[in-house]
Write an enzyme that holds these catalytic residues in place. Structure first.
Site, short mmCIF file in Angstrom:
data_model
loop_
_atom_site.label_atom_id
_atom_site.label_comp_id
_atom_site.label_asym_id
_atom_site.label_seq_id
_atom_site.Cartn_x
_atom_site.Cartn_y
_atom_site.Cartn_z
N CYS A 32 43.52 52.08 48.89
CA CYS A 32 42.22 51.46 48.62
C CYS A 32 42.09 51.16 47.13
O CYS A 32 42.15 52.09 46.31
CB CYS A 32 41.08 52.38 49.06
SG CYS A 32 39.46 51.72 48.61
N HIS A 79 35.43 57.50 49.18
CA HIS A 79 35.92 56.41 50.04
C HIS A 79 35.17 56.33 51.36
O HIS A 79 35.01 55.26 51.95
CB HIS A 79 37.42 56.61 50.31
CG HIS A 79 38.04 55.55 51.15
ND1 HIS A 79 38.49 54.35 50.63
CD2 HIS A 79 38.27 55.48 52.49
CE1 HIS A 79 38.97 53.60 51.60
NE2 HIS A 79 38.86 54.25 52.75
N ASN A 119 28.34 43.12 52.07
CA ASN A 119 28.81 42.86 53.43
C ASN A 119 29.32 44.17 53.98
O ASN A 119 30.30 44.71 53.47
CB ASN A 119 29.94 41.83 53.44
CG ASN A 119 29.52 40.49 52.86
OD1 ASN A 119 28.36 40.09 52.98
ND2 ASN A 119 30.45 39.80 52.24
N HIS A 130 35.73 50.83 51.45
CA HIS A 130 35.08 51.66 50.43
C HIS A 130 33.68 51.10 50.15
O HIS A 130 33.52 49.90 49.99
CB HIS A 130 35.92 51.63 49.15
CG HIS A 130 35.57 52.69 48.17
ND1 HIS A 130 36.43 53.71 47.82
CD2 HIS A 130 34.43 52.90 47.46
CE1 HIS A 130 35.84 54.48 46.93
NE2 HIS A 130 34.62 54.01 46.69
N HIS A 132 30.80 49.41 48.75
CA HIS A 132 30.67 48.55 47.57
C HIS A 132 29.85 47.33 47.91
O HIS A 132 29.65 47.00 49.09
CB HIS A 132 32.05 48.13 47.06
CG HIS A 132 32.74 47.11 47.94
ND1 HIS A 132 33.27 47.42 49.18
CD2 HIS A 132 32.96 45.78 47.77
CE1 HIS A 132 33.81 46.33 49.71
NE2 HIS A 132 33.62 45.31 48.89
N GLN A 134 28.71 43.26 45.99
CA GLN A 134 29.23 42.21 45.11
C GLN A 134 28.09 41.52 44.39
O GLN A 134 26.93 41.59 44.81
CB GLN A 134 30.03 41.19 45.91
CG GLN A 134 31.23 41.77 46.64
CD GLN A 134 32.02 40.69 47.36
OE1 GLN A 134 32.57 39.78 46.73
NE2 GLN A 134 32.07 40.78 48.66
#
Lengths: 303, 70
Positions: A32, A79, A119, A130, A132, A134
């Site tokens: 990852c 993670h 997303n 993981h 996250h 954007q």
């Protein structure tokens, strides 16, 4: 290098970022790129053995300087976590990170609009598990932001203010609320469990919010995402988008967060098919009042 | 140094799209507070630290000033 073409028939820009074709796609956990770099382990995007929240330039950008930016926001070094599972203090800190990036990117002369989003789930195209999100800093005003400004003009004022007042007056689609923030399934939802999380006071962006309002926003977003996960007792995929004022021109806009979850049952997806794509009209299998009741119940089960 | 993933297509490039030059290895990166990383800034309740990765991309670390690890 990304580029753009104007689609005359649709009246909108299309971005081409062909390098993204080769972007990292669902790597196994031990590869990852968003994990911390641990001693003796493989190097990742984040050269530290532990971290709280990290933002970095996307290796596969859809927009990049001098015409915008694309960044990755890593919520945690765990993670296996999720936005919903973050400790409340971490979620509150994330609101400040979003605010800092909106303010800094929005100050750039090449940036007209800052889009913060997540997303979650392979159903909506995530390529890394993981936790996250954007950030895309647009060198143009994207169509949805333009539609929101048009809604302001159509309703004779701030559209989210008007719509929030209507939702709170009726109340049947409200799924969560506190003194600063309210969340509801909108009257004309286009997704079965579409949910809007809206600031009660008129705040164009995160920058105008008080610390208490940011804490409430974090609490609301976590309540909704935890409710999503309880709804069908599974990890609930969604697209989460922070809507704020464009960063050029008048400070028109009203901070709110919209969720577009694709599930209509625990195992069935809502697809954008012929009518949605060909005509632009969404066909819904469930009434917003019914999905709001189910979601409110799932949120309430969390106490 | 990049560890090739199973199924590497050619040296330095994994099937997951990362090359060794794209990845930043910890020994070559300055740890927090050392040369190569800017002074810490404050932003609201956060401490902000900036650095430039070896491939030129920016990275920002955000930590709560009243850090209480969960």
């Amino acid at each position: 290098m990304s580029s753009r073409r104007f689609n005359e028939l649709r009246g909108e820009e299309v971005a081409y970022a062909v390098a993204r074709q080769d972007r990292t796609f669902l790597p196994p956990e031990d590869h990852c790129p968003l994990d911390p770099t641990r001693p003796g382990g493989p190097a990742t995007e984040i050269p530290f053995p532990a971290f709280e929240i990290v933002v970095f330039d996307n290796l596969f950008p859809s927009f990049e300087a001098p015409e915008g930016a694309a960044e990755v926001v890593v919520y945690t070094d765990d993670h296996h976590g999720s936005f919903a599972a973050l400790a409340p203090a971490r979620a509150q800190a994330l609101m400040w990170v979003w605010r800092q990036r909106y303010e800094e990117l929005g100050a750039r002369p090449d940036v007209e609009y800052v889009l913060i989003f997540e997303n979650r789930g392979v159903e909506v195209g995530t390529t890394l598990h993981h936790p996250h999100g954007q950030i895309y800093a647009f060198p143009l005003l994207p169509p949805v932001a333009a539609l929101e400004l048009a809604a302001d003009a159509r309703l004779g004022g701030c559209a989210p203010c008007v719509l929030l007042e209507r939702e709170l007056a009726g109340g049947e689609r409200v799924v969560w609320a506190d003194e600063h923030v309210a969340a509801y399934v909108p009257f004309a939802a286009r997704w079965p469990y579409e949910t809007h999380v809206v600031m009660r006071e008129h705040r164009p962006s995160l920058v105008e919010c008080t610390p208490g309002e940011l804490d409430s926003l974090a609490a609301a977003l976590q309540a909704v995402t935890r409710g999503f996960d309880r709804l069908f007792e599974r990890e609930f995929p969604y697209v989460m988008v922070v809507h704020q004022a464009p960063t050029t021109g008048a400070r028109a806009g009203h901070l709110h967060v919209e969720f577009y979850p694709p599930l209509r049952t625990a195992t069935k997806l809502k697809y954008l098919a012929g009518c949605e794509q060909g005509a632009g009209t969404f066909i819904m299998d469930v009434l917003p009042e019914d999905s709001a009741a189910a979601l409110a119940e799932a949120i309430g089960r969390g106490g | 140094m990049h560890t090739p993933a199973p199924g590497c297509m050619h040296p330095g490039v994994s099937k997951y799209g990362y090359t060794s030059s794209m990845r930043s290895a910890p020994p070559e990166q300055p740890p927090a507070g050392e040369p190569g990383e800017d002074e810490a800034e404050r932003y609201g309740p956060l401490i902000v630290r900036r650095m430039v990765k070896e491939d030129g991309r920016a990275l920002i670390r955000f930590e709560r000033a009243d850090d209480e690890r969960e």
